[in-house]
Every structure is written in structure tokens, then in C-alpha cells.
Design a protein around this motif. Structure first.
Motif, mmCIF file in Angstrom:
data_model
loop_
_atom_site.group_PDB
_atom_site.id
_atom_site.type_symbol
_atom_site.label_atom_id
_atom_site.label_comp_id
_atom_site.label_asym_id
_atom_site.label_seq_id
_atom_site.Cartn_x
_atom_site.Cartn_y
_atom_site.Cartn_z
ATOM 1 N N ALA A 128 0.851 -1.195 0.000
ATOM 2 C CA ALA A 128 0.000 0.000 0.000
ATOM 3 C C ALA A 128 0.885 1.242 0.000
ATOM 4 O O ALA A 128 2.056 1.191 0.389
ATOM 5 C CB ALA A 128 -0.904 -0.005 1.234
ATOM 6 N N CYS A 129 0.309 2.365 -0.438
ATOM 7 C CA CYS A 129 1.062 3.634 -0.429
ATOM 8 C C CYS A 129 0.112 4.812 -0.587
ATOM 9 O O CYS A 129 -1.017 4.651 -1.040
ATOM 10 C CB CYS A 129 2.079 3.679 -1.575
ATOM 11 S SG CYS A 129 1.339 3.785 -3.209
ATOM 12 N N SER A 130 0.609 5.996 -0.224
ATOM 13 C CA SER A 130 0.025 7.246 -0.699
ATOM 14 C C SER A 130 0.909 7.675 -1.857
ATOM 15 O O SER A 130 2.111 7.397 -1.842
ATOM 16 C CB SER A 130 0.048 8.301 0.407
ATOM 17 O OG SER A 130 1.373 8.467 0.886
ATOM 18 N N CYS A 183 -3.617 12.366 1.564
ATOM 19 C CA CYS A 183 -3.410 10.924 1.326
ATOM 20 C C CYS A 183 -2.344 10.393 2.277
ATOM 21 O O CYS A 183 -2.477 9.307 2.843
ATOM 22 C CB CYS A 183 -2.939 10.664 -0.109
ATOM 23 S SG CYS A 183 -4.083 11.230 -1.364
ATOM 24 N N THR A 187 -2.744 7.455 5.177
ATOM 25 C CA THR A 187 -2.010 6.176 5.243
ATOM 26 C C THR A 187 -1.265 6.027 6.574
ATOM 27 O O THR A 187 -1.146 4.918 7.081
ATOM 28 C CB THR A 187 -1.020 6.008 4.065
ATOM 29 O OG1 THR A 187 -0.182 7.160 3.993
ATOM 30 C CG2 THR A 187 -1.748 5.807 2.749
ATOM 31 N N SER A 191 -2.030 2.902 8.930
ATOM 32 C CA SER A 191 -0.927 1.970 9.202
ATOM 33 C C SER A 191 -0.981 1.449 10.643
ATOM 34 O O SER A 191 -0.414 0.403 10.944
ATOM 35 C CB SER A 191 0.420 2.633 8.914
ATOM 36 O OG SER A 191 0.706 3.620 9.885
ATOM 37 N N PHE A 198 2.787 -0.631 4.117
ATOM 38 C CA PHE A 198 2.710 0.751 3.610
ATOM 39 C C PHE A 198 4.128 1.162 3.222
ATOM 40 O O PHE A 198 4.945 1.509 4.086
ATOM 41 C CB PHE A 198 2.138 1.683 4.678
ATOM 42 C CG PHE A 198 0.665 1.518 4.897
ATOM 43 C CD1 PHE A 198 -0.258 2.234 4.142
ATOM 44 C CD2 PHE A 198 0.183 0.640 5.863
ATOM 45 C CE1 PHE A 198 -1.626 2.081 4.335
ATOM 46 C CE2 PHE A 198 -1.180 0.480 6.065
ATOM 47 C CZ PHE A 198 -2.081 1.203 5.290
#
Ligand SMILES: Cc1ncc(COP(=O)(O)O)c(C=O)c1O
Ligand SMILES: [Zn+2]
Length: 404
Positions: A128-130, A183, A187, A191, A198
Motif C-alpha cells: 500500500a502507499c500514498s 493521502c 495512510t 498503518s 505501507f
């Protein structure tokens, strides 16, 4: 794998090599530390030359063991001379580092490959990420290659090509009604709740190390010499500061002698790091309003470190006028055959500023990073597309040529 711990850049405490994004004591950034006896033994020109054609040739200075079977490995991208652009700008020797040649056409494949290897080691199944766009592309593709899930958080009004180049790999995209900084905050909060990898939050210490490989490659491709200057775009500031770190490590190992001056660029509509450099203060968050969407981070996590890297190497960080960014994309394309996105438009602008200020000239060997691909931001140059519609008849073509 010679990484032994994570070290806090602020309070200097050490922590285990786990998924902790910031120092549990002071929230400072954490960097992997290495066993330098082991690095000196294994990070040699010969061992590197015999290694894989990817970032994993530099494994002794990466914080995670390479995957046994390497899939879609980034790195070892071309370093090519750009004599026509050098002439146009008044430089003697200019090279382009084409990170558009990575699997998803940006340098973000480097950082994601390292973070994903750590995620796999920890047994995590969702990446996952921004993201301002390129990172989402890289996370989605890496997850597809590894058989993982991908979830990305992007500003809702991102360029459609960047969203498409994420969606195609089967990633879940959250289009967040807000800016990149919203964003990012989202995250960080998530998290604490979710057992996901992340990449730029909980795995940030591993992720950021992937950027150093650009410094290693430039030196290796120049025959183990450092250039006089490297020109680099800045969003969070991680890439810029890690390139400084990478060249510092090569000097420590005696693999290069010189320290390149680092010049950074930000677009004027989102230039908190350039402002801090100019004013001599700390980075103050801004609300981004820029054509360079990939660089639109108003509250850059590594901004102060980027300012320190510019000072420490004798370089500078410039704000580039918004109106110049697209002009520079065209200049790069027309003089080199390389179609970079808006970020390289900013980078070319920073190079121009350094030349105008007399910082760089005929006697310097300069490397400019092309960190992202213009095919992901085509609307900015759409007005240059004026095809001549014509019948399939040679006489018509010759008539037009004669009339021109
Ligand atoms: C094409 C491109 N270049 C440069 C950067 C800047 O990287 P950093 O956030 O490490 O400063 C980004 C960040 O998203 C990017 O997409
Ligand atoms: Zn700390």
C-alpha cells in the motif's frame, strides 16, 4: 546482507530491522546501518560487475536480501550523453540518466522493489502507499509481479494516465478528495490499524534506500567517477538526500574520490524546500498548486535533509517558474529525443537556473535525472500536436512541401 539495525537520524538510538516508519522515541527518520567490514569485503567493483543487471547488483548496501527469483527488477537504466541539450544550455558535458527505462517508467520502481522485498520477508501480503502517481504505478506493478494485493491512495484529480497505469495491474485505487498531503496523513493513520506493507510509511526506511542506487549506477557507468554535479527533482526530498548519501558511501569505500554538487528543483507552485534553501530557515508546509503533479507534496518529510544535502555538497535548490515547466519538457524532447514528464521539466529548469547563476558551465560534467515518463502527462504538450491531414497521394505531399 550486512544491514544490522535501524538508526534514528535525530536521537541516534538504534532499533530492530522491523516495519517501524519513524523512531518510536522521537518520531525521527530511521536509516539502516550496515556492517562496514562486511560491506568493504563485498561491495567491490568486481563483485558489482559480476552481479545482476539491476539494483540488486548493489545488494550489500541495501537493507534487505534480494528475492531468490528476481521478478521485474528495476535499475541499471541507461546513462546517455546529451550534447545538443548541453549546447543549448551552455554546458560542456551533460548526461541524462533515463529512469524512464524502469518497468513502470519512473525511478519509483527502485524504492518499491526494496520495500516489497522487506514486505515479503515480513510475510505481509498487501502493498500500500500514498502517491502523487508514479509510486502508485510502481506499487501496483510490483504487487502483480509478486502475487500480492495492492491498495493505493491518490489525490482524486490526478492525471488520468497515472490512474490508468495503476488500475491496469488490478490495484485498488482510493481517489482521495484532497491533496497528496491528505493521502499521506490517511495512510499514516491506517498503518496503525491494518496489517499492510505501507511502503512509504511503515517501510519508509527500506524504501528510501532504493533511491541510493541511482548514485551507485551513475558512478559505475562513468567508470567509477563522480560527476561534478547531479540535477534532481524534489518532492518529499527523499530521492535528493539519498543520492547525497549514496555518493557519500562510495567515497567512504574509496570507490569514487569526488563529491558531486547536488542541485534540486521544485516547481514554483509547490516549492517549500527551495524556499527554505533560499531563506536559510526550516521547511514550512505549503498548499500545492502546480502543473508538476508528481512533485506536489506540500509537507515534505525529508525537506530539511534535502536542504542540508544541497548545502553539504556545495549545490543549491531552485524554484522553477510554472510557465517554464512545459517549455522545458519540449526542449528536452527536441534536443535529446527523450520525452520526460513534468518532473524532468522542473529538473531541466533547475539546471538552467544553475547555469544562469554561473554555478555550472563549460568545464563541468553534469548528470540530469529523468525520473518519469512524458507519456504519463501528455496533456501538457497536447498543443504541440498539429498533424497535417492529407490524401494518400505523393503529389499532394510534394505540393505542400513546395508551398512551404
Ligand atoms: C517522477 C518523479 N520524480 C521525482 C520525484 C521526487 O521524489 P521524492 O519524493 O523522493 O523527492 C517523484 C515523486 O513522486 C516523482 O514521481
Ligand atoms: Zn529518535
Amino acid at each position: 546482507m550486512p544491514a544490522t539495525a535501524l538508526h534514528c537520524r535525530i536521537c541516534e538510538t538504534q532499533h530492530a530491522l522491523e516495519a517501524v516508519g519513524t523512531c518510536p522515541r522521537c518520531f525521527g527518520p530511521l536509516d539502516p546501518v550496515y556492517d562496514w567490514d562486511e560491506v568493504e569485503r563485498t561491495f567491490t567493483r568486481e563483485a558489482i560487475a559480476a552481479g545482476p543487471s539491476s539494483i540488486w547488483r548493489y545488494a550489500p548496501l541495501l537493507p534487505v536480501a534480494p528475492a531468490a527469483e528476481s521478478r521485474l527488477a528495476p535499475g541499471l537504466t541507461p546513462l546517455v550523453p546529451a550534447p545538443r541539450l548541453a549546447d543549448a544550455l551552455g554546458l560542456g558535458e551533460l548526461w541524462l540518466k533515463l529512469d524512464t527505462a524502469n518497468p513502470t517508467h519512473s525511478f519509483k520502481d527502485r524504492v518499491v522493489a526494496v520495500a516489497a522485498a522487506k514486505a515479503r520477508e515480513l510475510g505481509l501480503e498487501t502493498l500500500a502507499c500514498s502517491s502523487t502517481g508514479n509510486l502508485a504505478n510502481a506499487v501496483a506493478a510490483r504487487a502483480a509481479a509478486e502475487g500480492m494485493e495492492a491498495v493505493v491512495f491518490c489525490p482524486f484529480d490526478l492525471e488520468p494516465e497515472k490512474l490508468l497505469a495503476t488500475a491496469v495491474y488490478g490495484a485498488t485505487i482510493y481517489a482521495v478528495r484532497g491533496s497528496y498531503d491528505h493521502c499521506s496523513r490517511l495512510t499514516v493513520e491506517l498503518s496503525f490499524e491494518l496489517d499492510w506493507a505501507f511502503v512509504n510509511v511503515t517501510l519508509r526506511s527500506y524504501y528510501a534506500e532504493g533511491s541510493k542506487t541511482l548514485a551507485y549506477e551513475i558512478a559505475e557507468q562513468l567508470g567509477w567517477e563522480a560527476p561534478d554535479a547531479v540535477i534532481c527533482p524534489i518532492a518529499s526530498g527523499a530521492l535528493f538526500s539519498k543520492i547525497g548519501q549514496g555518493f557519500g558511501e562510495l567515497r567512504r569505500l574509496g570507490l569514487v574520490d569526488a563529491k558531486p554538487r547536488l542541485y534540486g528543483g521544485q516547481a514554483e507552485g509547490c516549492s517549500p524546500v527551495a524556499t527554505a534553501f533560499a531563506d536559510g530557515g526550516r521547511v514550512q508546509p505549503v498548499r500545492p498548486a502546480t502543473v508538476a503533479r508528481s512533485l506536489a507534496i506540500g509537507n515534505p518529510a525529508d525537506g530539511d535533509f534535502a536542504v542540508a544535502a544541497a548545502h553539504g555538497t556545495g549545490g543549491a535548490i531552485y524554484a522553477v517558474a510554472e510557465g517554464e515547466v512545459v517549455e522545458n519538457m519540449s526542449l528536452l524532447a527536441e534536443t535529446t529525443g527523450v520525452f520526460g514528464e513534468t518532473a524532468p521539466g522542473v529538473t531541466v529548469g533547475a539546471l538552467r537556473r544553475a547555469v544562469d547563476a554561473g554555478e555550472l558551465g563549460e568545464s563541468d560534467r553534469v548528470v540530469l535525472l529523468v525520473t518519469g515518463d512524458g507519456l504519463k502527462t501528455p496533456e501538457h504538450v497536447a498543443d504541440r500536436c498539429r498533424p497535417v491531414e492529407i490524401e494518400p497521394n505523393a503529389d499532394r505531399v510534394l505540393e505542400r512541401l513546395a508551398a512551404a
